[in-house]
Design a protein around this motif. Structure first.
Motif, mmCIF file in Angstrom:
data_model
loop_
_atom_site.group_PDB
_atom_site.id
_atom_site.type_symbol
_atom_site.label_atom_id
_atom_site.label_comp_id
_atom_site.label_asym_id
_atom_site.label_seq_id
_atom_site.Cartn_x
_atom_site.Cartn_y
_atom_site.Cartn_z
ATOM 1 N N GLU A 1 78.776 18.740 71.647
ATOM 2 C CA GLU A 1 77.369 19.064 71.866
ATOM 3 C C GLU A 1 76.472 17.889 71.471
ATOM 4 O O GLU A 1 75.500 17.582 72.165
ATOM 5 C CB GLU A 1 76.988 20.311 71.084
ATOM 6 N N LYS B 1 76.562 15.216 74.118
ATOM 7 C CA LYS B 1 75.734 15.618 75.260
ATOM 8 C C LYS B 1 74.256 15.407 74.940
ATOM 9 O O LYS B 1 73.512 14.855 75.757
ATOM 10 C CB LYS B 1 76.007 17.080 75.587
ATOM 11 N N ASP B 2 73.836 15.831 73.740
ATOM 12 C CA ASP B 2 72.437 15.675 73.351
ATOM 13 C C ASP B 2 72.018 14.203 73.294
ATOM 14 O O ASP B 2 70.929 13.836 73.749
ATOM 15 C CB ASP B 2 72.172 16.335 71.996
ATOM 16 N N GLY C 1 73.338 11.780 74.953
ATOM 17 C CA GLY C 1 73.279 11.302 76.340
ATOM 18 C C GLY C 1 71.946 11.655 76.985
ATOM 19 O O GLY C 1 71.343 10.836 77.692
ATOM 20 N N GLU C 2 71.477 12.881 76.733
ATOM 21 C CA GLU C 2 70.183 13.296 77.266
ATOM 22 C C GLU C 2 69.045 12.469 76.663
ATOM 23 O O GLU C 2 68.108 12.076 77.367
ATOM 24 C CB GLU C 2 69.959 14.781 76.996
ATOM 25 N N LEU C 3 69.116 12.198 75.355
ATOM 26 C CA LEU C 3 68.084 11.384 74.710
ATOM 27 C C LEU C 3 68.062 9.966 75.278
ATOM 28 O O LEU C 3 66.989 9.402 75.515
ATOM 29 C CB LEU C 3 68.309 11.327 73.198
ATOM 30 N N ARG C 4 69.255 9.407 75.485
ATOM 31 C CA ARG C 4 69.317 8.057 76.078
ATOM 32 C C ARG C 4 68.642 8.036 77.434
ATOM 33 O O ARG C 4 67.919 7.102 77.765
ATOM 34 C CB ARG C 4 70.788 7.644 76.235
ATOM 35 N N SER C 5 68.907 9.065 78.203
ATOM 36 C CA SER C 5 68.308 9.142 79.530
ATOM 37 C C SER C 5 66.789 9.227 79.434
ATOM 38 O O SER C 5 66.072 8.540 80.161
ATOM 39 C CB SER C 5 68.869 10.363 80.261
ATOM 40 N N GLU C 6 66.306 10.053 78.518
ATOM 41 C CA GLU C 6 64.857 10.194 78.341
ATOM 42 C C GLU C 6 64.221 8.889 77.863
ATOM 43 O O GLU C 6 63.152 8.497 78.339
ATOM 44 C CB GLU C 6 64.548 11.331 77.375
ATOM 45 N N GLU D 1 63.935 6.468 80.645
ATOM 46 C CA GLU D 1 62.797 6.752 81.520
ATOM 47 C C GLU D 1 61.483 6.291 80.896
ATOM 48 O O GLU D 1 60.537 5.941 81.598
ATOM 49 C CB GLU D 1 62.733 8.259 81.821
#
Length: 85
Positions: free
Chosen positions: A44, A47-48, A50-55, A58
């Motif tokens: 988990e 995954k979190d 990875g989402e932060l890196r993506s944000e 951006e």
């Protein structure tokens, strides 16, 4: 008489060993459950992150634009100050 004492001592030691083995088994079962839970938690977290890196990825262009704008504003202010405005 010594043989009887030795048998009793051996029985006591054997009983203690059996008890210890049961405690070790119980501890191993608990450890396995903990490791499974940690694997889930780490999955988990991965995954979190990875989402932060993506944000953050951006946001990066906006941050560069903001930094450039601030740098230009500071440079303009210094130029005006140097010219006595």
């Amino acid at each position: 008489m010594a043989a009887v004492a030795m048998v009793e001592t051996t029985e006591i030691r054997l009983t203690r060993l059996e008890s210890d083995v049961e405690h070790v088994r119980s501890d191993v079962i608990d450890l396995k459950a903990d490791v499974r839970e940690l694997r889930t938690d780490f999955g988990e977290l991965r995954k979190d992150f990875g989402e932060l890196r993506s944000e953050f990825g951006e946001l990066e262009p906006s941050l560069h634009s903001f930094a450039s704008s601030c740098a230009r504003t500071c440079a303009d202010a210094q130029s005006s100050s140097a010219l006595g405005r």
